[in-house]
Design a protein around this motif. Sequence first.
Motif, PDB file in Angstrom:
ATOM      1  N   PRO A   1      10.750 -44.924  -9.167  1.00  0.00           N
ATOM      2  CA  PRO A   1       9.705 -43.576  -9.028  1.00  0.00           C
ATOM      3  C   PRO A   1       7.926 -43.649  -8.084  1.00  0.00           C
ATOM      4  O   PRO A   1       8.286 -45.447  -7.430  1.00  0.00           O
ATOM      5  N   ILE A   2       7.494 -43.644  -8.030  1.00  0.00           N
ATOM      6  CA  ILE A   2       6.044 -44.048  -7.496  1.00  0.00           C
ATOM      7  C   ILE A   2       5.395 -44.244  -8.519  1.00  0.00           C
ATOM      8  O   ILE A   2       4.991 -43.570  -9.829  1.00  0.00           O
TER       9      ILE A   2
ATOM     10  N   PRO B   1       3.521 -51.151   5.615  1.00  0.00           N
ATOM     11  CA  PRO B   1       3.032 -50.089   4.472  1.00  0.00           C
ATOM     12  C   PRO B   1       3.733 -49.152   5.039  1.00  0.00           C
ATOM     13  O   PRO B   1       3.391 -48.896   6.272  1.00  0.00           O
ATOM     14  N   LEU B   2       4.352 -47.688   4.778  1.00  0.00           N
ATOM     15  CA  LEU B   2       4.379 -46.650   5.091  1.00  0.00           C
ATOM     16  C   LEU B   2       3.535 -45.262   4.757  1.00  0.00           C
ATOM     17  O   LEU B   2       4.016 -45.695   2.919  1.00  0.00           O
ATOM     18  N   VAL B   3       2.918 -44.756   4.703  1.00  0.00           N
ATOM     19  CA  VAL B   3       2.235 -43.400   4.446  1.00  0.00           C
ATOM     20  C   VAL B   3       3.523 -43.324   3.862  1.00  0.00           C
ATOM     21  O   VAL B   3       4.836 -42.786   4.604  1.00  0.00           O
TER      22      VAL B   3
ATOM     23  N   ILE C   1      15.339 -47.915   7.743  1.00  0.00           N
ATOM     24  CA  ILE C   1      13.326 -47.903   8.752  1.00  0.00           C
ATOM     25  C   ILE C   1      12.509 -49.230   7.763  1.00  0.00           C
ATOM     26  O   ILE C   1      12.082 -49.878   8.767  1.00  0.00           O
ATOM     27  N   MET C   2      12.568 -49.147   6.692  1.00  0.00           N
ATOM     28  CA  MET C   2      12.220 -50.027   5.905  1.00  0.00           C
ATOM     29  C   MET C   2      12.019 -51.598   7.293  1.00  0.00           C
ATOM     30  O   MET C   2      11.063 -52.303   6.546  1.00  0.00           O
ATOM     31  N   GLU C   3      13.062 -52.042   6.597  1.00  0.00           N
ATOM     32  CA  GLU C   3      13.629 -53.237   7.476  1.00  0.00           C
ATOM     33  C   GLU C   3      13.402 -53.978   8.132  1.00  0.00           C
ATOM     34  O   GLU C   3      12.735 -54.702   8.860  1.00  0.00           O
TER      35      GLU C   3
ATOM     36  N   MET D   1       5.643 -46.388   0.906  1.00  0.00           N
ATOM     37  CA  MET D   1       6.452 -46.912   0.797  1.00  0.00           C
ATOM     38  C   MET D   1       6.432 -48.568   1.281  1.00  0.00           C
ATOM     39  O   MET D   1       6.204 -48.278   2.713  1.00  0.00           O
ATOM     40  N   TYR D   2       7.252 -49.335   0.672  1.00  0.00           N
ATOM     41  CA  TYR D   2       6.796 -50.867   0.924  1.00  0.00           C
ATOM     42  C   TYR D   2       7.863 -51.406   1.128  1.00  0.00           C
ATOM     43  O   TYR D   2       9.092 -50.526   0.435  1.00  0.00           O
TER      44      TYR D   2
END
Length: 772
Positions: A281-282, A327-329, A320-322, A254-255
């Motif tokens: 989607p992925i 990148p997170l797995v 969370i991403m902000e 996830m980016y």
Amino acid sequence: MNSYHIHIGGLVQGVGFRPFVCRLAEKMNIAGWVSNGNDGVHVEFNATEEKADSFYTSILCCQPDNAIIRTHELKKISPVAFDGFHIRASDASAQPDLLLTPDIALCESCRKEISNPANRRYQYPFTTCLECGPRYSIITGLPYDRENTTMAELNMCPSCQKEYNDIHHHRHYSQTNSCPDCAIPLHLFDNNGVEITRDPESILLIVNESLRHGHIIAVKGIGGYLLLCDATKYYSVTTLRDRKHRPAKPFALMYPSIQMIEGDLVLTEKERQALLGKQAPIVLCPLKEETGSGICTDAIAPGLDKIGVMLPYTPLLALIMEQWNKPLVATSGNLSGSPIIYTDEDALLWLADYADFILGYDRDIVTPQDDSVIQFTRHSDHPLILRRSRGMAPNYFPSPFKHTGTRLAMGAELKSAFAISTRHNLYVSQYLGDQANYESQSGFDYTLAHLLGLLRTQPDQVLIDSHPNYFVSERGKDLSEEWKVPVTAIQHHKAHFAAVLAENNLLRSREKVLGVIWDGTGYGDDEQVWGGEFFLLEDGEMDRYMHLDYFPQLLGDKMSKEPRVSAVSLLRNNMDHLMMIKDLFSAPEREYYLKLLQQKQHLLTSSMGRLLDGIAAILKIQSLNTYEGEAAMKLEVAARSCSDPSWEYYPIPVNKSRLEWSAMIEELLRDLKNQVDKNLIARKVFVSLAMLIKNVAARSGVTKIAFSGGVFQNALLVDLVTELLQEEAGLYFHRQLSPNDECISFGQLACAALLEEKEKTFSKHSLFSNHL
């Protein structure tokens, strides 16, 4: 002035249809009401005939972006006097007859709100509106209203209620509306089940700091829990692998932004739009030679040249991403081989072994769903669907079937998904995994019961796979007995063929259609294991036209898990050839297999999947699979890595109805002895398969070719086939469904439709004969 009634059917609930009609009525100065019913949206109003037509036309042509109108009707009714226009209470009396709105990814408007310090929803992790948020995952009943969702007990504050009631507000009648003043409670637990805090600001800080220290966080998404860790920290990724007992299966990432994705991967415009779309989607995309973010590519996707990536699709994930800004797995929170965990109780019980912290909230998930997965080929604008789940399930529209009752198709055992055709609507469930364990079987039963309950229907026919030992087939038989309805068995590969035919409106084709159905396994009409099949559709009849020459299915399912066993089967008739793979086995194993080959083998296979597995083992690319399809995926990577875009190929002669793959293996082994580059050999294999299709099509004289089966998840093969044949034949691939076994239930319905038509035709002929 006259009174009128409008009935709109389709995907018209949970998409802002009632507020849209309200605003339109106000603009046109029309009095009346709009309401949700179990069969769609109803509108009654006063107007002149001219204005009624204009209102009706405007509804149809300016519908909300997420709506799908399946049916619509305007009719004059007995005069009723209306004062103003309002949204009337929903009516649940009718039989459900509508499409169910899937979960919708975070929209750009809500994304801006949670990032704006001046907005009252700044950093609120459950911000939604008419355009986005959970739908299918939280529905407990119909029609779609808050009281029929898992937000029923969460009351709106005065500010949210004011927005809800304001016809001009973009949250007018938004059923999932909430804000920090009436917040859905968050909970952060450690892996001992001790609650640390409920404060959203503190939670985001702790999560960020924990990720920085290499920890793994379980976070509740729309359809279930995700496991997150730092994709740039080798230790974090390998720790997650160790804890999940997942040595090599690729992880999705996830980016925080599309721009950061473009720094690591090569994106086409098609892929970019898919990532930013409402399904979120992925998407599998090719890695760049050098990545900008520093992700640990070897640990994330060992031996592969593509990585699945996605953007945050909920406000909580976006926040969370902000803060994390790397990148997170992001992989499904489940036990190995089991369905995604979606209840808070199960997360605390089971995910504590995997995660250092568990982040949940008090909005229950009713329908668990994994993330959908797609990829694109070079020559098609349609995605190649690898997993159809969140954002895509459960609707299939338009339905190609005209059965007036309710049919239930149970699907296949692997990559399971059931399908229900009822009242001209068609529902194909989300991906339900492999039905090899109790948890998956329970998940199948639960999802089926929930959807049948929502639709308030009971099937009048059950369709099953003809395999005698599938759990889903046995369950189908049990249900048919319980409901006292007939059960019909459908051959696996005919269901595949029927599925791609129905998706492309070819089920009733007047021209012959060639079906290329290649997968790993399916129970054949001759009680052998099929999987490398060509079918012909002619006059509504499907016949097996050609197939790969049979080879022994050694040791049952062990062959699908160990490509080296497929290699033994392929090379069994030549000791010199067997010696080329002796290093794949220990001495006792070699002795065992030599004895095994001396015995008569009663179970045979024509599987293209096993043929490709065996070739991967012969080339020493992969001898043992640690996850399904690993050998075939790495064989594809090798072929894609070939620097020579050669159209060289190996022969696969046709002998009556048999396709003699042994000639290809002989020449492949010769290339291997001559030290031809393995990547070129791998490419020649896939070119050979494309040439095989071309040759069989020429022999059959058919100019329409349809493709299904898990082998056609291979983007390289699809591209080669397209380049080779697009000028001389019509090529038909799946569009809304995956070519893998997720499409089997849909195909079972298609086969039943063909059988029904055949029976009707026979009855008409019999009636005509009797009259004579």
